[in-house]
Design an enzyme around this catalytic site. Structure first.
Site, PDB file in Angstrom:
ATOM      1  N   VAL A 103       0.849  -1.199   0.000  1.00  0.00           N
ATOM      2  CA  VAL A 103       0.000   0.000   0.000  1.00  0.00           C
ATOM      3  C   VAL A 103       0.882   1.244   0.000  1.00  0.00           C
ATOM      4  O   VAL A 103       1.642   1.484   0.947  1.00  0.00           O
ATOM      5  CB  VAL A 103      -0.928   0.012   1.228  1.00  0.00           C
ATOM      6  CG1 VAL A 103      -1.762   1.293   1.230  1.00  0.00           C
ATOM      7  CG2 VAL A 103      -1.820  -1.214   1.235  1.00  0.00           C
ATOM      8  N   THR A 104       0.813   2.030  -1.058  1.00  0.00           N
ATOM      9  CA  THR A 104       1.542   3.298  -1.123  1.00  0.00           C
ATOM     10  C   THR A 104       0.695   4.338  -1.843  1.00  0.00           C
ATOM     11  O   THR A 104      -0.155   4.018  -2.677  1.00  0.00           O
ATOM     12  CB  THR A 104       2.883   3.174  -1.889  1.00  0.00           C
ATOM     13  OG1 THR A 104       2.623   3.024  -3.297  1.00  0.00           O
ATOM     14  CG2 THR A 104       3.710   2.001  -1.391  1.00  0.00           C
ATOM     15  N   VAL A 105       0.964   5.583  -1.516  1.00  0.00           N
ATOM     16  CA  VAL A 105       0.454   6.721  -2.284  1.00  0.00           C
ATOM     17  C   VAL A 105       1.633   7.658  -2.510  1.00  0.00           C
ATOM     18  O   VAL A 105       2.363   8.001  -1.574  1.00  0.00           O
ATOM     19  CB  VAL A 105      -0.673   7.461  -1.547  1.00  0.00           C
ATOM     20  CG1 VAL A 105      -1.095   8.707  -2.332  1.00  0.00           C
ATOM     21  CG2 VAL A 105      -1.878   6.547  -1.340  1.00  0.00           C
ATOM     22  N   TYR A 155      -4.853   3.388   9.593  1.00  0.00           N
ATOM     23  CA  TYR A 155      -5.800   2.325   9.270  1.00  0.00           C
ATOM     24  C   TYR A 155      -6.995   2.218  10.196  1.00  0.00           C
ATOM     25  O   TYR A 155      -7.958   1.523   9.883  1.00  0.00           O
ATOM     26  CB  TYR A 155      -5.048   0.995   9.183  1.00  0.00           C
ATOM     27  CG  TYR A 155      -4.099   0.982   8.004  1.00  0.00           C
ATOM     28  CD1 TYR A 155      -4.576   0.803   6.717  1.00  0.00           C
ATOM     29  CD2 TYR A 155      -2.742   1.224   8.172  1.00  0.00           C
ATOM     30  CE1 TYR A 155      -3.723   0.834   5.624  1.00  0.00           C
ATOM     31  CE2 TYR A 155      -1.878   1.258   7.086  1.00  0.00           C
ATOM     32  CZ  TYR A 155      -2.372   1.068   5.809  1.00  0.00           C
ATOM     33  OH  TYR A 155      -1.533   1.106   4.725  1.00  0.00           O
ATOM     34  N   PHE A 186       4.335  -9.247   5.812  1.00  0.00           N
ATOM     35  CA  PHE A 186       3.807  -9.555   4.480  1.00  0.00           C
ATOM     36  C   PHE A 186       3.394  -8.255   3.786  1.00  0.00           C
ATOM     37  O   PHE A 186       3.315  -7.220   4.399  1.00  0.00           O
ATOM     38  CB  PHE A 186       2.623 -10.535   4.549  1.00  0.00           C
ATOM     39  CG  PHE A 186       1.447 -10.060   5.379  1.00  0.00           C
ATOM     40  CD1 PHE A 186       0.429  -9.316   4.814  1.00  0.00           C
ATOM     41  CD2 PHE A 186       1.365 -10.363   6.741  1.00  0.00           C
ATOM     42  CE1 PHE A 186      -0.658  -8.898   5.571  1.00  0.00           C
ATOM     43  CE2 PHE A 186       0.290  -9.947   7.499  1.00  0.00           C
ATOM     44  CZ  PHE A 186      -0.720  -9.210   6.926  1.00  0.00           C
ATOM     45  N   ARG A 205      -3.559  13.010   0.127  1.00  0.00           N
ATOM     46  CA  ARG A 205      -4.786  13.702   0.549  1.00  0.00           C
ATOM     47  C   ARG A 205      -5.776  13.909  -0.595  1.00  0.00           C
ATOM     48  O   ARG A 205      -6.434  14.935  -0.674  1.00  0.00           O
ATOM     49  CB  ARG A 205      -4.452  15.060   1.202  1.00  0.00           C
ATOM     50  CG  ARG A 205      -3.518  14.962   2.403  1.00  0.00           C
ATOM     51  CD  ARG A 205      -4.177  14.202   3.552  1.00  0.00           C
ATOM     52  NE  ARG A 205      -3.311  14.163   4.727  1.00  0.00           N
ATOM     53  CZ  ARG A 205      -2.502  13.143   5.037  1.00  0.00           C
ATOM     54  NH1 ARG A 205      -2.453  12.076   4.235  1.00  0.00           N
ATOM     55  NH2 ARG A 205      -1.754  13.173   6.117  1.00  0.00           N
ATOM     56  N   ARG A 206      -5.857  12.917  -1.469  1.00  0.00           N
ATOM     57  CA  ARG A 206      -6.838  12.997  -2.554  1.00  0.00           C
ATOM     58  C   ARG A 206      -7.822  11.827  -2.514  1.00  0.00           C
ATOM     59  O   ARG A 206      -8.549  11.609  -3.486  1.00  0.00           O
ATOM     60  CB  ARG A 206      -6.131  13.040  -3.918  1.00  0.00           C
ATOM     61  CG  ARG A 206      -5.124  14.173  -4.045  1.00  0.00           C
ATOM     62  CD  ARG A 206      -4.669  14.359  -5.468  1.00  0.00           C
ATOM     63  NE  ARG A 206      -3.490  15.202  -5.559  1.00  0.00           N
ATOM     64  CZ  ARG A 206      -2.941  15.597  -6.702  1.00  0.00           C
ATOM     65  NH1 ARG A 206      -3.477  15.227  -7.857  1.00  0.00           N
ATOM     66  NH2 ARG A 206      -1.856  16.357  -6.704  1.00  0.00           N
ATOM     67  N   GLY A 207      -7.795  11.074  -1.424  1.00  0.00           N
ATOM     68  CA  GLY A 207      -8.752   9.984  -1.275  1.00  0.00           C
ATOM     69  C   GLY A 207      -8.402   8.724  -2.030  1.00  0.00           C
ATOM     70  O   GLY A 207      -9.253   7.825  -2.156  1.00  0.00           O
ATOM     71  N   LEU A 208      -7.165   8.600  -2.520  1.00  0.00           N
ATOM     72  CA  LEU A 208      -6.808   7.433  -3.335  1.00  0.00           C
ATOM     73  C   LEU A 208      -6.781   6.160  -2.497  1.00  0.00           C
ATOM     74  O   LEU A 208      -7.276   5.113  -2.929  1.00  0.00           O
ATOM     75  CB  LEU A 208      -5.459   7.657  -4.014  1.00  0.00           C
ATOM     76  CG  LEU A 208      -5.387   8.866  -4.962  1.00  0.00           C
ATOM     77  CD1 LEU A 208      -4.011   8.956  -5.597  1.00  0.00           C
ATOM     78  CD2 LEU A 208      -6.468   8.772  -6.037  1.00  0.00           C
ATOM     79  N   LEU A 209      -6.188   6.217  -1.316  1.00  0.00           N
ATOM     80  CA  LEU A 209      -6.179   5.034  -0.457  1.00  0.00           C
ATOM     81  C   LEU A 209      -7.594   4.644  -0.068  1.00  0.00           C
ATOM     82  O   LEU A 209      -7.930   3.444  -0.055  1.00  0.00           O
ATOM     83  CB  LEU A 209      -5.329   5.288   0.794  1.00  0.00           C
ATOM     84  CG  LEU A 209      -5.335   4.166   1.837  1.00  0.00           C
ATOM     85  CD1 LEU A 209      -4.916   2.836   1.221  1.00  0.00           C
ATOM     86  CD2 LEU A 209      -4.440   4.530   3.016  1.00  0.00           C
TER      87      LEU A 209
END
Length: 414
Positions: free
Chosen positions: A84-86, A125, A414, A92-96
């Protein structure tokens, strides 16, 4: 927004991997052809996604099937979230949030009971319903202070410890790990690809697998009961060794095998210090030494986070030390696992069903995650304002039913 969140095709993998590496602050130029082919052979295109903007991957996300051991030794199907990366250019654009929503919805539809991840950053999370379910501790052992018998020449349980090559580890390790995880809540299954990477069969950049030593402990009858993997540096000052042994993995199915492996590691010539790697938070390690103070804690932190997706299935899968009942109101803003549930449990088994009875404890799904594997206390969470006791005595009942004598532990990243 003009940013597309989509699954990853075969041709996308090299650029997707470079985006993932950049997100983890790893040099993207170090991606080898072998690593790309390894990823192509071990990924599910339906469960690998990312954000694509103006011809470039700017976020990554992947999941895969996993088995999570729960209290009592059963396992439940899990959706393991990783990679998981942005990109820092697209924060702060809601991608995650978009990628996580896609994945959790698909996991719920598949019938997974829970989602799991190792949280690189703690604050992220909880807003998606995850909670810390296991913790880990790392020790530094000062060998000179360990106060072990200098005449110690091998296990005192009638067994033996021998070096093993990578092929023997791949042959022996999986069955040994399966026996270990059956008795360790919080442990996960390990794939054949994991064992390939662990033993260096797949060469990866920045990976020390080929520089590792492996030793196997066998009982007097010849059964493999423990495996340790470690590295050693080569540091000398004034013609005196100053070496540190770093333990990458130590798995044992009996306390005697565990003790024998730690004593072996403490007896390695020229090793003055041992870094234990991540261990369970209530590990027996310090008490295997003659002087427990020789083991100093250098790291203690949350490790495995879980996100419940099916509360009744989770509660029915685990075991309970006493008989009792509890009505739980679980709140879930994502509407994946919320509801009011009646748990009726005892040593012989448990049932959990939706109910119209008044709630006795009210908590959000993340607090339930922290309680589920037995590590956290309902009374502690109530003191923190994360659990509301609706019936006097319900907190005590929850702790009697859910809390465990030994803490859960997940040994594996993992």
């Amino acid at each position: 927004m003009g940013i597309e969140v989509r699954t990853v095709g075969d041709a996308d993998i090299p650029d997707w991997m470079r985006a993932m590496k950049a997100g983890f602050l790893l040099p993207p130029s170090e991606i080898s052809d072998e690593e790309i082919e390894h990823r192509r052979g071990h990924y599910d295109p339906d469960r690998t996604q990312g954000a694509y903007d103006n011809g470039r991957w700017v976020a990554t996300f992947r999941s895969f099937p996993q088995e999570l051991t729960v209290v009592g030794g059963a396992w439940v199907p899990a959706d393991a979230v990783t990679s998981v990366t942005v990109s820092p250019t697209h924060r702060r654009r809601g991608l995650l949030s978009r990628m996580m929503a896609n994945d959790l919805r698909a996991a719920k539809e598949r019938g997974d009971a829970v989602a799991t991840l190792i949280a690189a950053e703690c604050p992220i999370y909880g807003r998606y319903g995850f909670g810390p379910a296991t913790w880990c501790t790392e020790w530094h052992i000062d060998v000179a202070r360990a106060a072990l018998d200098p005449r110690h020449a091998g296990p005192d349980d009638g067994g033996r410890i021998d070096f093993a090559d990578a092929a023997e580890v791949r042959e022996t390790g999986p069955a040994l790990h399966d026996r270990f995880r059956a008795g360790q809540p919080g442990a996960i299954d390990l794939s054949g690809a994991w064992w390939q990477t662990h033993t260096g069969a797949v060469p990866l950049p920045r990976h020390p697998a080929r520089d590792r030593f492996h030793v196997i402990h066998r009982s007097a009858s010849g059964e493999a009961q423990g495996l340790a993997t470690y590295r050693a540096d080569d540091v000398w000052e004034h013609k005196l060794p100053q070496n540190t042994v770093t333990v990458d993995r130590l798995t044992a199915t009996t306390p005697a095998a565990e003790r024998a492996l730690w004593r072996f590691l403490c007896s390695i010539d020229w090793a003055l210090h041992i870094r234990t790697g991540t261990r369970g938070p209530d590990d027996l390690l310090p008490y295997h030494l003659g002087d427990p103070r020789a083991a100093r804690i250098v790291q203690h932190a949350d490790y495995l986070w879980i996100r419940p997706l099916d509360v009744p299935r989770l509660l029915e899968a685990r075991t309970y030390p006493v008989s009792g009942s509890l009505v739980l109101e679980v709140r879930d803003g994502a509407e994946l696992a919320g509801g009011r549930f009646l748990l009726e449990a005892g040593p012989a088994g448990a049932t959990c069903t939706r109910t119209g009875r008044s709630a006795e404890l009210t908590l959000d799904v993340g607090a339930f995650a922290a309680l589920y594997l037995g590590d956290e206390s309902a009374a502690r969470l109530a003191a923190l304002g994360r659990v509301d006791e609706e019936r006097p005595g319900a907190l005590a009942t929850a702790d009697l039913l859910l809390h465990t004598a030994r803490r859960p532990w997940c040994p594996d990243l993992f």
